[in-house]
Design a protein around this motif. Structure first.
Motif, PDB file in Angstrom:
ATOM      1  N   LEU A   1      -9.690  -2.357   2.156  1.00 27.93           N
ATOM      2  CA  LEU A   1     -11.114  -2.027   2.259  1.00 27.93           C
ATOM      3  C   LEU A   1     -11.356  -0.972   3.332  1.00 27.93           C
ATOM      4  O   LEU A   1     -12.171  -0.049   3.149  1.00 27.93           O
ATOM      5  CB  LEU A   1     -11.924  -3.298   2.556  1.00 27.93           C
ATOM      6  N   ARG A   2     -10.668  -1.097   4.452  1.00 24.13           N
ATOM      7  CA  ARG A   2     -10.794  -0.091   5.507  1.00 24.13           C
ATOM      8  C   ARG A   2     -10.298   1.268   5.030  1.00 24.13           C
ATOM      9  O   ARG A   2     -10.896   2.305   5.346  1.00 24.13           O
ATOM     10  CB  ARG A   2     -10.019  -0.541   6.739  1.00 24.13           C
ATOM     11  N   HIS A   3      -9.207   1.257   4.266  1.00 21.90           N
ATOM     12  CA  HIS A   3      -8.681   2.516   3.738  1.00 21.90           C
ATOM     13  C   HIS A   3      -9.678   3.157   2.773  1.00 21.90           C
ATOM     14  O   HIS A   3      -9.870   4.383   2.786  1.00 21.90           O
ATOM     15  CB  HIS A   3      -7.349   2.266   3.037  1.00 21.90           C
ATOM     16  N   ILE A   4     -10.314   2.314   1.940  1.00 18.90           N
ATOM     17  CA  ILE A   4     -11.293   2.842   0.986  1.00 18.90           C
ATOM     18  C   ILE A   4     -12.468   3.473   1.734  1.00 18.90           C
ATOM     19  O   ILE A   4     -12.948   4.562   1.380  1.00 18.90           O
ATOM     20  CB  ILE A   4     -11.780   1.721   0.056  1.00 18.90           C
ATOM     21  N   VAL A   5     -12.914   2.792   2.789  1.00 12.79           N
ATOM     22  CA  VAL A   5     -14.024   3.339   3.582  1.00 12.79           C
ATOM     23  C   VAL A   5     -13.602   4.634   4.259  1.00 12.79           C
ATOM     24  O   VAL A   5     -14.358   5.635   4.301  1.00 12.79           O
ATOM     25  CB  VAL A   5     -14.509   2.312   4.616  1.00 12.79           C
ATOM     26  N   ALA A   6     -12.390   4.625   4.813  1.00 10.87           N
ATOM     27  CA  ALA A   6     -11.930   5.805   5.550  1.00 10.87           C
ATOM     28  C   ALA A   6     -11.775   7.027   4.642  1.00 10.87           C
ATOM     29  O   ALA A   6     -12.008   8.161   5.070  1.00 10.87           O
ATOM     30  CB  ALA A   6     -10.610   5.497   6.257  1.00 10.87           C
ATOM     31  N   THR A   7     -11.377   6.818   3.400  1.00 12.02           N
ATOM     32  CA  THR A   7     -11.146   7.941   2.486  1.00 12.02           C
ATOM     33  C   THR A   7     -12.364   8.249   1.617  1.00 12.02           C
ATOM     34  O   THR A   7     -12.293   9.112   0.733  1.00 12.02           O
ATOM     35  CB  THR A   7      -9.944   7.639   1.574  1.00 12.02           C
ATOM     36  N   GLY A   8     -13.452   7.517   1.852  1.00 14.92           N
ATOM     37  CA  GLY A   8     -14.635   7.762   1.028  1.00 14.92           C
ATOM     38  C   GLY A   8     -14.414   7.391  -0.416  1.00 14.92           C
ATOM     39  O   GLY A   8     -14.954   8.031  -1.323  1.00 14.92           O
ATOM     40  N   ALA A   9     -13.587   6.356  -0.653  1.00 11.54           N
ATOM     41  CA  ALA A   9     -13.274   5.849  -2.001  1.00 11.54           C
ATOM     42  C   ALA A   9     -12.496   6.860  -2.834  1.00 11.54           C
ATOM     43  O   ALA A   9     -12.454   6.741  -4.065  1.00 11.54           O
ATOM     44  CB  ALA A   9     -14.537   5.408  -2.726  1.00 11.54           C
ATOM     45  N   GLN A  10     -11.865   7.840  -2.168  1.00  9.64           N
ATOM     46  CA  GLN A  10     -11.029   8.801  -2.880  1.00  9.64           C
ATOM     47  C   GLN A  10      -9.598   8.256  -2.895  1.00  9.64           C
ATOM     48  O   GLN A  10      -8.801   8.535  -2.010  1.00  9.64           O
ATOM     49  CB  GLN A  10     -11.102  10.170  -2.203  1.00  9.64           C
TER      50      GLN A  10
ATOM     51  N   GLY B   1      -1.541   5.686  -6.712  1.00 12.54           N
ATOM     52  CA  GLY B   1      -0.768   4.642  -6.042  1.00 12.54           C
ATOM     53  C   GLY B   1      -1.659   3.619  -5.364  1.00 12.54           C
ATOM     54  O   GLY B   1      -1.397   2.420  -5.414  1.00 12.54           O
ATOM     55  N   HIS B   2      -2.707   4.125  -4.712  1.00 11.93           N
ATOM     56  CA  HIS B   2      -3.635   3.206  -4.069  1.00 11.93           C
ATOM     57  C   HIS B   2      -4.384   2.362  -5.094  1.00 11.93           C
ATOM     58  O   HIS B   2      -4.650   1.170  -4.858  1.00 11.93           O
ATOM     59  CB  HIS B   2      -4.635   3.984  -3.211  1.00 11.93           C
TER      60      HIS B   2
END
Length: 345
Positions: free
Chosen positions: A205-214, A218-219
């Protein structure tokens, strides 16, 4: 729960009162015309009192109670037949047998034989009326003996009702405690699963927020794996261990579909047996090359605890059936793994 007067209290009071009546009888021996029969009546009363008060069990045996009734019928005949009706009734203690019968009937009433107790005092009433007339019922204290049995009956009924109510309250309290324990267990389980899910999903979830859901492909695939792992935590429950989670993730990363279905079949097993079963499940998943693996618990009552089925065909649904239309035999999945893990070894 048992609510009752302590046995030693009844025995002690009864013994004291029976002894007191024997003393009164002894003081009135001269009133009888046949002393041997008079003493025989005293002895019969003493033996009956001892038999009634002997604390062998909470409820007196029927034979002893019936014997006490027989004594209550015999005492008035043995004693009253020697007394002179020309003397004023109740002027001495020669009619001690009236209280004696009342005492014996209270003894058997207190120990569970209410009907026989009433039968004994009824016989006393009938004998008194036939011997001295209805007016003697009050002069000789027969009403008092009847009253004693009545009070004893009411006390026994009240104690039985109180004991019944206490048992009902105890059952209600136990059911309430079980319900509360179940609710607390459900709350704990829910909180545990939420915390587990939070720990598992938080990095992604933190990764999704950090990347703006981009997300990269693989993710996105990792998100699918994460979703499946969270589903395992909900549906797999006792089937899960660190080794099982590891082997399931390895199988999924190679492209297999893995379904863990815990339907409560392991809840009644000891922790040692559950650990053994989870270890066998982990080994079976690790060895299998099937494209679909279904691990399911078996309801209690069967010798088998868990079944592990591996199907070497894609397009298989959750229950292990082919997702095709059923008309083409080539759509039927091949069983690559079939394992039944016993409940005990």
């Amino acid at each position: 729960m048992n609510i009752a007067v302590p046995r030693y209290v009844i025995v002690g009071l009864g013994a004291v009162f029976a002894g007191y009546l024997l003393v009164l009888a002894l003081s009135s021996v001269d009133s009888g015309s046949n002393p041997p029969l008079y003493f025989a009546a005293m002895g019969l009363f003493a033996v009956a009192s001892i038999a009634c008060l002997a604390p062998l069990s909470k409820r007196m045996s029927f034979v002893v109670a019936l014997g006490a009734v027989a004594v209550s019928i015999a005492l008035p005949i043995m004693v009253a037949s020697q007394l002179d009706l020309g003397r004023p009734l109740g002027s001495d203690y020669s009619t001690w047998y009236v209280a004696g019968v009342g005492a014996l009937m209270v003894f058997i009433s207190a120990r569970g034989h209410l009907l026989l107790a009433w039968l004994g005092v009824a016989a006393l009433v009938v004998h008194t009326i036939l011997w001295a007339g209805p007016g003697a019922l009050g002069l000789l204290g027969v009403f008092g003996s009847v009253l004693w049995v009545g009070v004893s009956h009411m006390l026994q009924s009240s104690l039985r009702k109180a004991e019944k109510d206490a048992r009902a309250y105890a059952v209600a309290e136990r059911e309430t405690a079980e319900w509360q324990a179940a609710q607390e267990a459900h709350l704990f389980e829910r909180q545990f699963r939420l915390e587990k899910t939070g720990r598992m999903a938080l990095p992604m979830l933190r990764h999704i927020v950090a990347t703006g859901a981009q997300l990269t492909p693989g993710h996105r695939q990792e998100c699918l794996f994460l979703e499946a792992a969270i589903r395992d935590e909900i549906r797999g429950r006792t089937l899960l261990s660190d080794a099982v989670r590891e082997q399931v993730m390895i199988a999924r990363r190679r492209g297999a579909t893995v379904n863990l279905l815990d339907e409560g079949g392991l809840d009644d097993l000891a922790e040692g047996d559950q650990g053994r079963i989870r270890a066998e499940v982990a080994r079976a998943i690790g060895r299998s090359k099937a494209e679909t693996i279904v691990v399911r618990t078996v309801p209690p009552g069967s010798d088998t605890a868990v079944t592990v089925v591996g199907l070497a065909s894609s397009g298989v649904n959750l229950l292990g059936h082919s997702a095709g239309n059923g008309n083409d035999e080539s759509d039927d999945p091949d069983i690559e793994l079939w394992l039944e893990i016993p409940r005990t070894v």
